[in-house]
Scaffold this motif. Sequence first.
Motif, PDB file in Angstrom:
ATOM      1  N   TYR A 153     -15.560 -54.340  35.821  1.00 52.28           N
ATOM      2  CA  TYR A 153     -15.540 -55.771  36.101  1.00 52.28           C
ATOM      3  C   TYR A 153     -16.688 -56.176  37.026  1.00 52.28           C
ATOM      4  O   TYR A 153     -17.297 -57.233  36.860  1.00 52.28           O
ATOM      5  N   GLN A 166     -14.661 -56.897  26.562  1.00 50.84           N
ATOM      6  CA  GLN A 166     -15.664 -56.939  25.507  1.00 50.84           C
ATOM      7  C   GLN A 166     -16.102 -55.526  25.168  1.00 50.84           C
ATOM      8  O   GLN A 166     -16.347 -54.717  26.059  1.00 50.84           O
ATOM      9  N   PHE A 179     -23.316 -62.342  40.325  1.00 48.70           N
ATOM     10  CA  PHE A 179     -24.237 -61.292  39.933  1.00 48.70           C
ATOM     11  C   PHE A 179     -25.675 -61.591  40.314  1.00 48.70           C
ATOM     12  O   PHE A 179     -26.470 -60.692  40.536  1.00 48.70           O
ATOM     13  N   ILE A 198     -16.068 -53.333  28.514  1.00 49.85           N
ATOM     14  CA  ILE A 198     -16.432 -53.993  29.768  1.00 49.85           C
ATOM     15  C   ILE A 198     -15.438 -55.102  30.072  1.00 49.85           C
ATOM     16  O   ILE A 198     -15.179 -55.966  29.228  1.00 49.85           O
ATOM     17  N   ASN A 199     -14.868 -55.051  31.261  1.00 51.22           N
ATOM     18  CA  ASN A 199     -13.899 -56.071  31.654  1.00 51.22           C
ATOM     19  C   ASN A 199     -14.606 -57.342  32.094  1.00 51.22           C
ATOM     20  O   ASN A 199     -15.422 -57.328  33.009  1.00 51.22           O
ATOM     21  N   MET A 200     -14.276 -58.439  31.438  1.00 52.52           N
ATOM     22  CA  MET A 200     -14.898 -59.713  31.785  1.00 52.52           C
ATOM     23  C   MET A 200     -14.117 -60.421  32.888  1.00 52.52           C
ATOM     24  O   MET A 200     -14.690 -61.009  33.780  1.00 52.52           O
ATOM     25  N   ASP A 201     -12.791 -60.396  32.801  1.00 57.63           N
ATOM     26  CA  ASP A 201     -11.971 -61.108  33.788  1.00 57.63           C
ATOM     27  C   ASP A 201     -10.546 -60.560  33.757  1.00 57.63           C
ATOM     28  O   ASP A 201     -10.160 -59.885  32.800  1.00 57.63           O
ATOM     29  N   SER A 232     -18.834 -53.045  23.801  1.00 59.13           N
ATOM     30  CA  SER A 232     -20.286 -53.063  23.647  1.00 59.13           C
ATOM     31  C   SER A 232     -20.763 -51.629  23.512  1.00 59.13           C
ATOM     32  O   SER A 232     -20.562 -50.822  24.413  1.00 59.13           O
ATOM     33  N   ASN A 277      -9.790 -68.086  25.413  1.00 62.53           N
ATOM     34  CA  ASN A 277     -11.225 -68.181  25.165  1.00 62.53           C
ATOM     35  C   ASN A 277     -11.508 -69.619  24.766  1.00 62.53           C
ATOM     36  O   ASN A 277     -11.367 -69.998  23.601  1.00 62.53           O
ATOM     37  N   TYR A 282     -14.643 -61.584  22.558  1.00 59.20           N
ATOM     38  CA  TYR A 282     -13.918 -60.596  23.358  1.00 59.20           C
ATOM     39  C   TYR A 282     -12.428 -60.639  23.047  1.00 59.20           C
ATOM     40  O   TYR A 282     -11.941 -61.568  22.398  1.00 59.20           O
TER      41      TYR A 282
END
Lengths: 191, 191
Positions: A176, A63, A145, A70-73, A65, A83, A95
């Motif tokens: 990640y 994603q 998190f 930013i790594n989501m997965d 930003s 998705n 993303y």
Amino acid sequence: MHQDPEQLFTYIRSISELSEESVEALGGVISPVEFRKGDYLLKEGEICAAIFFITKGYCRSVQYSDGSEINMDFYFENDFASNIRSLSQRTASGYAIQACEALRAIRIDRDKLLEAYKRSPQIEAFGRKLLEMMMARQEEHAGLFKLLDAAERYRWLQQHQPEMIRREPLTQLASYLGVSRETLSRIRAKK
Amino acid sequence: MHQDPEQLFTYIRSISELSEESVEALGGVISPVEFRKGDYLLKEGEICAAIFFITKGYCRSVQYSDGSEINMDFYFENDFASNIRSLSQRTASGYAIQACEALRAIRIDRDKLLEAYKRSPQIEAFGRKLLEMMMARQEEHAGLFKLLDAAERYRWLQQHQPEMIRREPLTQLASYLGVSRETLSRIRAKK
DNA sequence: GCCATTTTGTGATCTTTATCACAGGTACAA
DNA sequence: TTGTACCTGTGATAAAGATCACAAAATGGC
């Protein structure tokens, strides 16, 4: 003849029933695809129209930003990347999904899959199973998190996704895990 | 006759097709249930055997971690609450689902639902749709912690889940947002 | 192998958030 | 009403992690 579809069938057989007729029916739904490093399986803003079964290499969902990414997965061999939100609601994806190395995958076409559901209860069952698995994966993830601090998240990854740590450079892992690369470097340094 | 099942049928009709026969078939799958404040819809360690459609009141999924409890999610009227991972893999649930007020819900039995899938493609489609929705909800959620800081998460909640802020005390919200109650109080104080 | 580029390690400092402590508030029951 | 319990606000301090700066190491072409 491409051997990758057989890898998908083998995988499906390991999680649910799959008769010869169903394999036949799936044949019309899937197609082997290849990507070079950096290529996009799905771009940000696109409506997702397929699920990708990774047969060789790996990719990430990422994603963008305010400037940074930013790594989501991450998705490795025998993982399914998509998705689901964009796929099922036909909304723009928030993303991208991008190949981290040269990648081979089986593309499962959304519209054709929906058609196949009507013809084969086994394929329907597989579709549900697939969603359940992706859901379970995310449900497990979601808590990380809230429950763990940076060092604990890294240790969790060591135990549950060692593949990721082996194959992914520190900088990518940091993004990640939601920490700066410096912090992750220091976490690694001590013990 | 209990009116709550009709609330579920109405809801399902809003997201997918539902014939009279399917309503009939669903009848055998569901049952209205009631909980008092504090009661558990699902206990930690249990294997989840149902999906709950909330008709009145609300509940939370909560995880107990060295002494303190952490709110994973909240479910209000017309939400579906369950642990899909535990449900589909028949594994012990890592969290509990607990009523925050007196609660009415429709209990959708897992085993009976699986049976119903075989008899009705419409119910099967609903099952898939349900998973997709729960997945989408979580996918949206998952990114929050990586993308936003504490104050931004609170503002996100104000925009996307105002219901939660209205009905849930600060202390509970703080645990959901992954910050201490003091920090959330200070976030609230300024602007 | 050699250079250019990318990736990683490490110190110094700053910011955010947690933790501790305690004081008002609010709700509810006797 | 008067407790009692719980929830919220606020200051002081501590800790975790971000950011900045730069050095060391690894990597990839050629």
